[in-house]
Design a protein around this motif. Structure first.
Motif, short mmCIF file in Angstrom:
data_model
loop_
_atom_site.label_atom_id
_atom_site.label_comp_id
_atom_site.label_asym_id
_atom_site.label_seq_id
_atom_site.Cartn_x
_atom_site.Cartn_y
_atom_site.Cartn_z
N PRO A 22 6.50 26.49 31.43
CA PRO A 22 7.74 26.74 32.46
C PRO A 22 8.52 28.21 32.12
O PRO A 22 8.53 28.93 32.83
CB PRO A 22 8.71 25.65 32.32
CG PRO A 22 7.69 24.19 32.07
CD PRO A 22 6.76 24.96 31.23
N ALA A 23 8.87 28.23 30.74
CA ALA A 23 9.25 29.46 30.31
C ALA A 23 8.64 30.58 30.46
O ALA A 23 8.96 31.75 30.63
CB ALA A 23 10.05 29.04 28.99
N THR A 24 7.25 30.30 30.13
CA THR A 24 6.21 31.38 29.96
C THR A 24 5.78 32.06 31.40
O THR A 24 6.03 33.12 31.67
CB THR A 24 5.00 30.89 29.50
OG1 THR A 24 5.22 30.46 28.01
CG2 THR A 24 3.81 31.97 29.46
N LEU A 25 5.71 30.90 32.31
CA LEU A 25 5.65 31.55 33.65
C LEU A 25 6.79 32.30 34.32
O LEU A 25 6.66 33.19 35.30
CB LEU A 25 4.82 30.52 34.61
CG LEU A 25 3.47 29.91 33.91
CD1 LEU A 25 3.08 28.53 35.02
CD2 LEU A 25 2.53 31.04 34.22
N GLU A 26 7.91 31.60 33.93
CA GLU A 26 9.00 32.40 34.43
C GLU A 26 9.26 33.85 34.09
O GLU A 26 9.54 34.59 34.87
CB GLU A 26 10.38 31.72 33.97
CG GLU A 26 10.70 30.04 34.82
CD GLU A 26 11.61 30.49 36.06
OE1 GLU A 26 11.81 31.44 36.35
OE2 GLU A 26 11.68 29.28 36.65
N ARG A 27 9.08 33.95 32.76
CA ARG A 27 9.05 35.33 32.32
C ARG A 27 7.88 36.20 32.94
O ARG A 27 8.16 37.22 33.04
CB ARG A 27 8.86 35.31 30.72
CG ARG A 27 9.36 36.59 29.91
CD ARG A 27 9.74 36.22 28.62
NE ARG A 27 9.81 37.76 27.67
CZ ARG A 27 10.22 37.60 26.51
NH1 ARG A 27 10.37 36.47 25.98
NH2 ARG A 27 10.42 38.58 26.13
N ALA A 29 6.58 36.00 35.76
CA ALA A 29 7.02 36.22 37.17
C ALA A 29 7.95 37.23 37.03
O ALA A 29 7.72 38.14 38.02
CB ALA A 29 7.56 34.86 37.87
N GLY A 30 8.97 37.36 36.25
CA GLY A 30 9.67 38.41 36.13
C GLY A 30 9.39 39.66 36.06
O GLY A 30 9.54 40.62 36.47
N PHE A 59 4.11 26.82 40.17
CA PHE A 59 4.68 28.09 40.07
C PHE A 59 4.12 28.99 41.27
O PHE A 59 4.24 30.22 41.25
CB PHE A 59 4.38 28.82 38.87
CG PHE A 59 5.75 28.57 37.60
CD1 PHE A 59 6.75 29.29 37.51
CD2 PHE A 59 5.60 27.25 37.37
CE1 PHE A 59 7.80 28.99 36.90
CE2 PHE A 59 6.60 26.82 36.25
CZ PHE A 59 7.81 27.73 35.95
N GLN A 62 6.55 31.27 43.09
CA GLN A 62 7.08 32.56 42.35
C GLN A 62 6.05 33.48 41.91
O GLN A 62 6.39 34.48 41.62
CB GLN A 62 7.73 31.72 40.84
CG GLN A 62 8.91 30.97 41.25
CD GLN A 62 9.40 30.42 39.93
OE1 GLN A 62 9.25 29.29 39.80
NE2 GLN A 62 10.24 31.36 39.16
#
Length: 199
Positions: A22-27, A29-30, A59, A62
């Motif tokens: 989750p944190a990896t894909l959030e980052r 995506a940003g 994801f 996103q």
């Protein structure tokens, strides 16, 4: 009318990564949004027994270019990298570890080298302060020793053969991708036969 191929494919080999993805894909995506670069993300599930696939697929909103592919069973990182790379459509393929131990923003340094080289190799040995996710001291020490052994056996000039942060031109590396290394050491050997530069 189908859009053309993306400029960049990001391949993420993943085995039981439900906590870190989750944190990896959030980052990621940003990073994609900030770069404005047409990018696809391929999460390669290596036979996970947890919720890796479900979390990766969550994801899709996103990351428009997100795809999840499965090895069907646990085959190892080398197989996963090859599978994701063979499935990629980008002009440049970047693979990175699921924990983003090398910050995804550092990809720009690798990509900047791709005008002159077919391969760009990240290195934790250049500045270890950039490592955001550390292993235990024992694992890091064991990794350093293994890295030296691999460099000696394969006679490689590169400082950090084990860094899971590398980019290559997909078209230039077709022979490497089709060579079907049977294990992770085979992947390393084939990869470093190619012309590259440490970034």
């Amino acid at each position: 009318m189908n859009p053309g191929p993306p400029k960049l494919s990001i391949v993420i080999p993943s085995f039981n990564e439900e906590k870190r993805l989750p944190a990896t894909l959030e980052r990621i995506a940003g990073y994609i949004n900030a770069s404005g670069r047409e990018t696809e993300v391929i999460v390669v599930d290596d036979g996970s027994t947890d919720e890796t696939i479900r979390i990766a697929e969550s994801f899709r909103r996103q990351i428009a270019g997100l795809r999840v592919v499965s090895n069907g069973q646990n085959r190892g990182k080398g197989y996963s990298v090859r599978h994701g790379s063979m499935d990629s459509r980008g002009e440049i393929v970047l693979f990175t570890d699921a924990d983003l131990s090398a910050p995804i923003e550092e990809a720009d340094k690798l990509l900047a080298k791709m005008n002159d080289y077919d391969v760009a190799i990240g290195s934790r040995a250049v500045n270890r302060e950039l490592i955001e996710v550390h292993e235990s001291k024992f694992r890091e020490f064991a990794g350093i020793i293994f890295n030296r052994i691999v460099r000696m056996i394969l006679r490689l000039p590169f400082v950090d053969t084990q860094c899971g942060f590398k980019a290559f031109r997909r078209e230039s590396c077709k022979s490497f991708l089709s060579s079907r290394p049977s294990n992770d050491l085979g992947l390393i050997r084939n990869f470093y036969i190619l012309r590259g530069i440490t970034a």
